[in-house]
Each structure stands twice: as structure tokens, then as C-alpha cells.
Design a protein around this motif. Structure first.
Motif, PDB file in Angstrom:
ATOM      1  N   THR A  15       5.815  -5.205   8.865  1.00 41.96           N
ATOM      2  CA  THR A  15       4.834  -5.035   7.790  1.00 41.96           C
ATOM      3  C   THR A  15       5.242  -3.861   6.909  1.00 41.96           C
ATOM      4  N   VAL A  16       4.666  -3.804   5.714  1.00 44.53           N
ATOM      5  CA  VAL A  16       4.963  -2.705   4.800  1.00 44.53           C
ATOM      6  C   VAL A  16       4.557  -1.377   5.424  1.00 44.53           C
ATOM      7  N   GLU A  17       3.413  -1.350   6.095  1.00 49.48           N
ATOM      8  CA  GLU A  17       2.940  -0.106   6.722  1.00 49.48           C
ATOM      9  C   GLU A  17       3.903   0.362   7.802  1.00 49.48           C
ATOM     10  N   GLU A  18       4.398  -0.573   8.617  1.00 48.83           N
ATOM     11  CA  GLU A  18       5.351  -0.216   9.674  1.00 48.83           C
ATOM     12  C   GLU A  18       6.664   0.272   9.084  1.00 48.83           C
ATOM     13  N   LEU A  19       7.102  -0.364   8.001  1.00 53.78           N
ATOM     14  CA  LEU A  19       8.346   0.061   7.356  1.00 53.78           C
ATOM     15  C   LEU A  19       8.181   1.445   6.739  1.00 53.78           C
ATOM     16  N   GLU A  20       7.051   1.691   6.086  1.00 55.63           N
ATOM     17  CA  GLU A  20       6.806   3.007   5.500  1.00 55.63           C
ATOM     18  C   GLU A  20       6.821   4.092   6.572  1.00 55.63           C
ATOM     19  N   LEU A  59      12.515  -1.889   1.069  1.00 53.17           N
ATOM     20  CA  LEU A  59      13.769  -1.773   1.798  1.00 53.17           C
ATOM     21  C   LEU A  59      14.952  -1.636   0.843  1.00 53.17           C
ATOM     22  N   CYS A  60      14.955  -2.410  -0.250  1.00 49.05           N
ATOM     23  CA  CYS A  60      16.021  -2.300  -1.249  1.00 49.05           C
ATOM     24  C   CYS A  60      16.054  -0.893  -1.843  1.00 49.05           C
ATOM     25  N   THR A  61      14.886  -0.339  -2.109  1.00 48.02           N
ATOM     26  CA  THR A  61      14.805   1.009  -2.678  1.00 48.02           C
ATOM     27  C   THR A  61      15.404   2.031  -1.725  1.00 48.02           C
ATOM     28  N   TYR A  62      15.072   1.904  -0.440  1.00 57.09           N
ATOM     29  CA  TYR A  62      15.618   2.831   0.553  1.00 57.09           C
ATOM     30  C   TYR A  62      17.139   2.697   0.644  1.00 57.09           C
ATOM     31  N   ASP A  78       5.644 -14.328  -7.527  1.00 60.64           N
ATOM     32  CA  ASP A  78       5.957 -13.036  -6.903  1.00 60.64           C
ATOM     33  C   ASP A  78       7.415 -12.972  -6.461  1.00 60.64           C
ATOM     34  N   LEU A  79       7.957 -14.099  -5.996  1.00 59.83           N
ATOM     35  CA  LEU A  79       9.350 -14.120  -5.560  1.00 59.83           C
ATOM     36  C   LEU A  79      10.285 -13.909  -6.745  1.00 59.83           C
ATOM     37  N   SER A 125       7.181  -9.680   3.454  1.00 64.41           N
ATOM     38  CA  SER A 125       6.521  -9.770   2.156  1.00 64.41           C
ATOM     39  C   SER A 125       7.468  -9.296   1.057  1.00 64.41           C
ATOM     40  N   PRO A 126       7.260  -9.736  -0.192  1.00 64.18           N
ATOM     41  CA  PRO A 126       8.073  -9.236  -1.300  1.00 64.18           C
ATOM     42  C   PRO A 126       8.018  -7.714  -1.416  1.00 64.18           C
ATOM     43  N   GLU A 127       6.856  -7.121  -1.159  1.00 65.42           N
ATOM     44  CA  GLU A 127       6.728  -5.667  -1.218  1.00 65.42           C
ATOM     45  C   GLU A 127       7.617  -4.997  -0.174  1.00 65.42           C
TER      46      GLU A 127
END
Length: 361
Positions: A211-216, A182-185, A141-142, A175-177
């Protein structure tokens, strides 16, 4: 004749014109690590057209917060020094403090303690190429994350950049996700350096967004901020001018911290105009801050509060009464006969009022 002898090199000449900008050697060494914004700010400073933060922001077409971050980067690299503020100049002193604060954020110094494994960006461990290969081999995944991040940011990473990217997962526990999101943003904002991604990731981690949810959720708030910004510009008649750092701070608080919509913000603006005859973000911020501290969440909450305050003021000032009604009530208590009518009372009251006016003359 060898094929190499047929190749022709293209000579590049520089037209220096009437002035020259000299780039320090220390700056040249850091150019590969600098973002586009940081390079533009450096050129503006070296050109000596402007040496104030707001002036540089106007020339570079960016906001003052980005200028301070860029100055902090070059200061940390030893390229520039932040000189002593002018004597008795509170403005210069305040600006100097802001740049130093940005410098601390940039380098990760004085960062607040956080969860297990958290390290400032400047202290993220460096992995050797052999270690990176082993980590990627052990975690497919990395490897995919690194490839996707390179595609999103539009370039191949150096070993040191790949090392720090892996450290975001290995050391910060992201996480990788999360890193991909974050890179996309960052790419959408035109920030395509991995150093910007690193510092942003560490700052978000410090704020508990892990977490991904918190970042979203956080990114949705930022999108909401971008959507409402044009309306705020119109409301405060800002035109196309740059929004100051202080104004941007007000707007972020109203939208991101207090979670207010334009309906509440406009109502605060109206209250400011009714009270002062004009409104500016600073005064409106005071009104909105008070509403938030009083637990007002919705527009309806605000309206109820305003109506309650309005009624309280009326009661405190005392209710006005009709003079005719006062005399009518007194006459009712005096007259006991059945011929008494309100019209008679009003007539008598009016006559009494006229007599009183004559006597006063």
C-alpha cells in the motif's frame, strides 16, 4: 541543388590508444535495457582491470551489492559466466554464491510465493499496443500515471516498458499512486531505468509492502538510514572508503529492522571497547542483536539491563568487607561494659592487626 545536398555529416573517430575493449554482440543487444551502473560495471569487467567484486566496486564508485546485481544482469543476458571458484577458497565460493543469489533476485527465479496475482518481474505479462490503448482508455488514471512516470524518469517508454508498468497495477494490484511514489524514489537514487523500478516493486510486494502507506513508511526508514550513515562512518572511523556489503547489512538491521537510534548504537560501541579494547561493526552487531532478542527497545531499556548485569556480577563475586569493621563487630560482642566506644574498638583492632603482622614476620 536540393536542400538535403547542403547538409554536412560529422565524422566521429575513435582514438584506440594502446588498448581496445571489445563488447560482445550479446551485450550490445542488451545495452538499451541496461542501467548506467550495469554498463559501467560491464566496461570495468571487459577492461580486465579488475575481476573481483570489491575491486570493481572501487573502480566504479559504487557498492558491492550493486556490482553483484549488475553481474547477475549480464550473466542472465549470457554475456558473462561466473567461473569456478578457486580450489579450497571459501571466499571465492561465498562470493560466487552471492552473485548467483543476486541472479535469482534479478530474474525472479525461486521467488517466494506471495499474494494473489503476484508474479515475478520476468513473468509480468506483455500487452500489445492495442491492449495498452484499450486499458488506458478504460482507466484514465493509468494514462496519467504513465505520463507522470515518463516525466519523473526523464524519458519516453518503449511499448514493452509501458506494458510492464501497467502490469504492476493490473497484475500486482499496486495503485498508480504507489507506482508514482516508487518511481520518484528510484529517480532520486539515480536509478532511472524502468527495469529497476519493476524489480524493486516486485521485491517490495514480496516483502508485503503493497500500500502507499506501507511504502511511505518504508521509504522514511531508508531516509533515516541515509541520515545516520555519516555518523556511523565517523563512529567506526571509516573515512571515505566504501562500506562493505556485510557492514551495510549490519547497519540496515540496526536501523531498519531493530529501529535503534545512534544513542543505542554508540552505547553498544562503548560496551565493545570496554570489553575488547576496540570495536568493529561485527562485534557491535553481536551486542545489538542480543539486546534486540532480549526485548530491549529504548536506550533506557539498555541502561537498565547493563546496570542489572553489573549488579549481578558484583553479587556473584561476593561483597568485599572492611577488616577493621569485622574486628570491631567481634569486639562489640565481647565487651559488655559501658565504657566501650567505637574509637576504643578501632584502637584495639589496629593494635591487634599490628601484632598479627609482627608475628607473621
Amino acid at each position: 541543388m536540393a536542400s538535403g545536398e547542403n547538409k554536412k555529416s560529422t565524422a566521429v573517430t575513435v582514438n584506440y590508444g594502446s588498448s581496445v575493449v571489445v563488447i560482445p554482440g550479446a551485450a550490445a543487444e542488451k545495452l538499451p535495457l541496461a542501467s548506467k551502473e550495469e554498463i559501467i560495471v560491464l566496461l570495468a569487467v571487459l577492461g580486465q582491470k579488475e575481476t573481483t567484486v570489491d575491486g570493481i566496486a572501487e573502480i566504479c564508485g559504487t557498492d558491492e551489492e550493486d556490482v553483484r546485481a549488475a553481474l547477475a544482469f549480464w550473466r542472465g543476458a549470457g554475456v558473462i559466466d561466473i567461473g569456478k571458484p578457486s580450489e579450497n577458497s571459501d571466499v571465492d565460493k561465498a562470493e560466487n554464491d552471492k552473485i548467483k543469489k543476486a541472479d535469482k533476485e534479478e530474474t525472479g527465479k525461486d521467488a517466494p510465493a506471495a499474494g494473489k496475482g503476484k508474479r515475478p518481474s520476468s513473468e509480468l505479462p506483455e500487452y500489445k499496443m492495442e491492449e495498452i490503448s484499450q486499458i488506458v482508455e478504460d482507466n484514465a488514471d493509468l494514462g496519467k500515471m504513465i505520463d507522470d512516470c515518463e516525466r519523473i524518469l526523464g524519458r519516453m517508454f518503449r511499448v514493452s516498458e509501458t506494458s510492464h508498468l501497467i502490469a504492476l497495477v493490473d497484475q500486482l494490484g499496486l495503485s498508480p499512486e504507489y507506482v508514482l511514489l516508487l518511481c520518484t524514489y528510484c529517480a532520486r537514487q539515480g536509478k532511472t531505468t524502468l527495469r529497476y523500478v519493476e524489480t524493486t516493486a516486485v521485491r517490495l510486494h514480496d516483502d508485503g509492502i503493497v500500500t502507499v502507506e506501507e511504502l511511505e513508511s518504508f521509504l522514511r526508514q531508508l531516509e533515516r538510514m541515509d541520515e545516520l550513515l555519516p555518523e556511523l562512518r565517523v563512529l567506526f572511523e571509516m573515512g571515505d572508503r566504501h562500506i562493505t556489503t556485510k557492514e551495510n547489512g549490519y547497519f540496515r538491521s540496526w536501523i531498519l529492522k531493530y529501529n535503534y537510534g545512534m544513542d543505542v548504537i554508540r552505547r553498544a560501541y562503548e560496551v565493545a571497547v570496554d570489553t575488547k579494547g576496540a570495536a568493529n561493526p561485527s562485534y557491535v552487531n553481536g551486542i545489538i542483536g542480543n539486546w534486540y532478542s532480549e526485548g530491549l527497545v529504548t536506550y533506557e531499556d539498555v541502561e537498565r539491563k547493563l546496570n542489572t548485569d553489573r549488579a549481578a556480577k558484583i553479587n556473584a563475586a561476593g561483597q568485599s568487607f572492611d577488616v577493621d569493621d569485622f574486628f570491631a563487630a567481634a569486639l562489640r560482642r565481647s565487651y559488655k561494659d559501658s565504657d566501650f566506644t567505637p574509637d576504643v574498638v578501632r584502637s584495639n583492632t589496629a593494635d591487634a592487626a599490628k601484632d598479627k603482622k609482627k608475628r607473621s614476620k
